[in-house]
Scaffold this active site. Structure first.
Site, PDB file in Angstrom:
ATOM      1  N   SER A  44      81.290  -0.838  50.490  1.00  0.00           N
ATOM      2  CA  SER A  44      81.284  -1.871  49.457  1.00  0.00           C
ATOM      3  C   SER A  44      79.931  -2.531  49.255  1.00  0.00           C
ATOM      4  O   SER A  44      79.643  -3.056  48.179  1.00  0.00           O
ATOM      5  CB  SER A  44      82.322  -2.948  49.797  1.00  0.00           C
ATOM      6  OG  SER A  44      82.118  -3.443  51.116  1.00  0.00           O
ATOM      7  N   HIS A 250      80.541 -10.648  50.867  1.00  0.00           N
ATOM      8  CA  HIS A 250      79.810  -9.575  50.194  1.00  0.00           C
ATOM      9  C   HIS A 250      78.675 -10.172  49.371  1.00  0.00           C
ATOM     10  O   HIS A 250      78.740 -11.333  48.948  1.00  0.00           O
ATOM     11  CB  HIS A 250      80.738  -8.763  49.286  1.00  0.00           C
ATOM     12  CG  HIS A 250      81.611  -7.806  50.022  1.00  0.00           C
ATOM     13  ND1 HIS A 250      82.824  -8.165  50.571  1.00  0.00           N
ATOM     14  CD2 HIS A 250      81.434  -6.497  50.328  1.00  0.00           C
ATOM     15  CE1 HIS A 250      83.365  -7.118  51.168  1.00  0.00           C
ATOM     16  NE2 HIS A 250      82.533  -6.094  51.038  1.00  0.00           N
TER      17      HIS A 250
END
EC number: 3.1.1.3
Length: 268
Positions: A44, A250
């Protein structure tokens, strides 16, 4: 006085020349990589989860047009660009589903992988919801996995890349430290934040070692993210997002363009 001015002038000229040469070398390296195809592999952090602007056809892989591989390809126009990085990917997923585009004509490969193998999501969930001692215990388990099992998994991936793309320059990109320490910050305790940062360092050390042993370049993003960690006041990482839990921890779009892209530019 005239001599001092002359020395200063010459120093400025030399510095300018050095900067120009460095810039030219970086541009030439990018052109060399772009002369072949570019394949972006990984998890990711490469697909761009957290950056938004997801490519609809990528589905649950959540590949973003604001992810550093996409930005690099847009700026350097490689002969081909294949973006196979996928949210949640582990080393086994790279081996089974991401290597198809690699070939002898591939000029550049980038990859971030290993965090999911080490149980990153479970570590963060444990540390957010449970006590300091439980958090530290879960991190110790993750570190033991990084020491015992992850190197072999990385070797399998790196060897497969070399076998399928023998002429490619391979850039293995690491993970940032997540927290700025020594500052007041809502959320996790300083003990947890330090342990998470230490775990990221531990993971990066293991990945860098395996990359070097395969002749690959390690791209260290900890330097570019310095000053932009959580609790810094200028974070390039999402904190816990209960409305979109998958984006938690993230990089934001700014983290991709300001934290990851310069590292890929410098290493490509």
């Amino acid at each position: 006085m005239r001599r001092l001015r002359l020395v200063g002038f010459l120093s400025s000229v030399l510095l300018a020349a050095g900067a120009a040469l460095t810039g030219a070398a970086t541009a030439q390296a990018a052109q060399t990589a772009a002369a072949g195809g570019y394949v972006a592999l990984g998890d990711s952090y490469s697909s761009g989860v957290g950056a938004g602007s997801y490519i609809s056809s990528s589905g649950d892989c959540k590949r973003s047009t604001k992810a550093h591989p996409y930005l690099w390809a847009a700026a350097n126009s490689p002969t081909t660009f294949d973006f196979t990085a996928c949210s949640g990917a582990r080393t086994g997923d790279v081996l089974s589903g991401q290597l198809g585009p690699l070939s002898a004509s591939t000029g550049l490969v980038s990859i971030s992988i290993g965090g999911n193998d080490a149980g990153f999501a479970d570590v963060m969930t444990t540390c957010v919801l449970q006590s300091d001692s439980t958090c530290l215990s879960r991190i110790a388990t993750a570190k033991a996995y990084v020491d015992s099992t992850l190197p072999g998994n990385l070797d399998s991936v790196y060897s497969a890349i070399s076998g399928k793309a023998p002429n490619a320059h391979v850039v293995v990109i690491g993970y940032p430290r997540f927290y700025k320490l020594g500052t007041s910050c809502l959320g996790l305790s300083e003990t947890k934040r330090k342990a998470i940062n230490d775990a990221s360092d531990h993971l990066n050390t293991a990945i860098a070692k395996r990359a070097a042993d395969h002749g690959f370049t390690f791209g260290d993003v900890r330097t570019t993210f310095t000053g932009h960690e959580l609790c810094s006041g200028s974070a390039w990482l999402h904190s816990v997002n209960w409305l979109n839990i998958g984006e938690s921890y993230h990089p934001t779009a700014a983290g991709q363009s300001g934290g990851y892209l310069p590292v890929l530019n410098g290493a490509a």
